[in-house]
Scaffold this active site. Structure first.
Site, PDB file in Angstrom:
ATOM      1  N   SER A 107       0.796  -1.232   0.000  1.00 26.40           N
ATOM      2  CA  SER A 107       0.000   0.000   0.000  1.00 26.40           C
ATOM      3  C   SER A 107       0.826   1.279   0.000  1.00 26.40           C
ATOM      4  O   SER A 107       0.259   2.373  -0.026  1.00 26.40           O
ATOM      5  CB  SER A 107      -0.961   0.010   1.191  1.00 26.40           C
ATOM      6  N   LYS A 147      -0.025   3.698  -2.700  1.00 24.25           N
ATOM      7  CA  LYS A 147      -1.066   4.723  -2.551  1.00 24.25           C
ATOM      8  C   LYS A 147      -0.471   6.123  -2.400  1.00 24.25           C
ATOM      9  O   LYS A 147      -1.152   7.117  -2.657  1.00 24.25           O
ATOM     10  CB  LYS A 147      -1.953   4.400  -1.355  1.00 24.25           C
ATOM     11  N   SER A 174      -6.312   3.088   4.430  1.00 20.87           N
ATOM     12  CA  SER A 174      -5.700   2.363   3.318  1.00 20.87           C
ATOM     13  C   SER A 174      -6.752   1.644   2.485  1.00 20.87           C
ATOM     14  O   SER A 174      -6.699   0.434   2.278  1.00 20.87           O
ATOM     15  CB  SER A 174      -4.663   1.371   3.839  1.00 20.87           C
TER      16      SER A 174
END
Length: 541
Positions: free
Chosen positions: A90, A93, A337
């Site tokens: 993640s 992101k 997230s």
């Protein structure tokens, strides 16, 4: 989940890492290998301490890309495998969110409209009613109810035709081809649609809430429910309440390609209620059925069926909803997230720039956006927006470049605010870091993005040292065979929070703080079965 599912992917991961490392070995900088520690040199002490932390047994056989840089002094304090492409999970992101702020703008909003195919001035729509989405990740049940109320307030009481959902703002590819087929039931791999429902306050899209309560007696069925329940879903309950000492075995699954859910297993008598999330098949249809129920509640009668269609150009708008601005939507996206939000932003960028709401059209916007921001984009391989794909590759030094470059953007404060804050107990402050580094100098200090897949873990962001020096750091761990090495990452972050160029830190500072919760002691989050985990197999990690 069987262990046999994990092992092949770890092997694939290690092969990918080894191959990538071989390609860049000439540019890798082993930070402390050529530095002679000097007790009077705080920077040398820092490097030695980080090396010591990274020697943790949990990282045996793993590769770690770690970079620490001072924003005030513009120098690199630590570097290990800085230019090695690694799976970022993640941490991807960070790139997606920054690109979206550049391409779409911090004031960008998603629009959901309701339109009549024929003139509704007499209160009757002689034809079809359309609900059209553009990807709003915050379209909750309450928001849908408000749209239905607005339709009723416009004077519409009857629709002679069908209620049709228009999701053509995006393409109809619901799942990224890189995602694991076995992940589809779980909230972190929900299908992506331009018209999708957010089932809870966390704004998890494309899912339903599953709640379960033990029966009154042993052998009685467990009370299982889906919410919001609509006509396009079905639930078969095959559960039983076990003895008070029995284990929780309850599970809810649906067959791929449909919305027939089956509950099996059980809960112990007198035990706590159970709650989790499960994805729906074709979230457009689910959102349309929720809207149909909301219209009925408002007294608007639809004579036809609930289906899909394309809104005619000459239709008349009878209700509209604008989401919050992107700068505000970043909070639930980045704090928690949210994978679905990342993919929606990718497709939104593609639609707004190239007129195509696809992964392909959106992903090609990211590198030019990062280039405009001033961040390095060399050797980035981005396959999706969330980091769920194992086709992503990212270098630690590129993460540092982005964390540095975004500070010159007018939207930087909003973007930085969206990052989880260590120890922040409010979910929309601490996010995935709310139970990490509590009671340490990093508590309330570290702002960073987490990342977790099987064999992959990351933590990258900002921290202020004890001398007031602003630092950025990137930690990407790949190839560990056990649990995510969050304690290692936290120890580095705490050490950075204690860093000062004028003082040294004792070895005691590297030890766990008595009474502080360990990084893996994460309680369940509302609506989720495993707290803040973002890993590919969330219920097994």
């Amino acid at each position: 989940m069987p262990v046999s599912r994990v092992i092949p992917h770890v092997q694939t991961l290690l092969f990918a890492i080894t191959t990538s490392a071989a390609l860049v070995v000439s540019t890798t900088v082993p930070a402390a290998a050529h530095v002679s520690a000097d007790d009077s040199d705080p920077v040398a002490d820092l490097r030695t301490d980080i090396d010591t932390i990274l020697d943790d047994p949990s990282l045996e056989g793993a590769i770690s890309g770690v970079v620490v840089r001072s924003l005030d002094e513009d120098d690199t304090l630590y570097s290990r495998n800085a230019a090695t492409p690694l799976l970022p999970a993640s941490n991807m992101k960070l790139l997606t969110s920054a690109a979206a702020m550049d391409v779409l703008g911090p004031d960008y909003t998603f629009r959901t409209t309701v339109s009549a195919g024929e003139d509704p001035s007499d209160g009757v729509v002689d034809g079809d009613l359309y609900i059209t989405g553009t990807g709003d990740p915050s379209l909750t049940v309450d928001a849908v109810a408000d749209l239905a109320g607005e339709v009723a307030d416009s004077g519409v009481t009857e629709v002679t035709g069908d209620l049709l959902a228009d999701d053509t703002w995006f393409d109809d590819t619901r799942l990224h081809p890189d995602w694991e087929e076995g992940d589809e039931p779980y909230y972190y791999a929900a299908q992506i649609s331009a018209l999708t429902l957010a089932a809870n306050d966390d704004l998890d899209t494309g899912v339903v809430n599953v709640t379960a309560t033990p029966g009154d007696r042993v052998g009685y069925p467990v009370d299982v429910a889906l919410e919001p329940m609509t006509d396009n879903l079905s639930l078969t309950n095959r559960t039983k309440t076990g003895t008070a000492t029995s284990a929780r075995t309850l599970d809810v699954r649906r067959k791929p390609g449909g919305n027939a859910f089956t509950a099996t297993g059980g809960l112990p008598l007198g035990g706590s209620p159970y709650a989790t999330l499960r994805t729906v098949h074709e979230p457009t249809d689910h959102a349309a059925h929720v809207f149909a129920d909301a219209l009925a509640d408002q007294g608007v009668k639809v004579h036809g069926e609930v289906g899909r269609g394309t809104t005619p150009a000459d239709s008349e708008e009878v209700a509209v909803r604008h989401s919050d601005e992107l700068s505000d939507l970043l909070i639930p996206f980045m704090k928690l997230s949210n994978n679905g939000h990342a993919e929606i932003l990718i497709k939104a960028m593609g639609r707004e720039t190239l007129g195509e709401g696809t992964w392909q059209a959106g992903l090609v916007q990211v590198k030019p956006a990062l280039d405009r921001i001033g961040a390095s984009v060399k050797d980035v391989r981005q396959a999706d927006g969330s980091g769920l794909s194992r086709g992503n590759l990212l270098r630690a030094d590129i993460v540092i470049s982005l964390l540095d470059a975004v500070r010159d953007e007018p939207w930087y404060d909003d973007w930085r605010t969206s990052l989880p804050v260590a120890g922040g107990q409010d979910r929309m402050v601490g996010g995935t870091l709310r139970n990490r580094m509590v009671g340490t100098p990093a508590d309330g200090n570290v702002r960073a993005k987490t990342g977790t897949l099987t064999g992959v873990s990351a933590l990258s962001g900002y921290v202020t040292g004890t001398g007031g020096e602003e630092l950025v750091f990137a930690i990407i761990n790949n190839g560990h065979s056990g649990p995510a090495p969050r304690d290692v990452q936290d120890a580095i972050a705490v050490r950075l929070a204690e860093f000062s160029r004028t003082t040294t830190t004792s070895a005691d500072a590297l030890q766990p703080r008595p009474g502080a919760p360990r990084a893996l002691d994460v309680p369940d989050a509302p609506g989720r079965s495993v707290g803040d985990l973002e890993c590919t197999w969330a219920e097994a990690c």
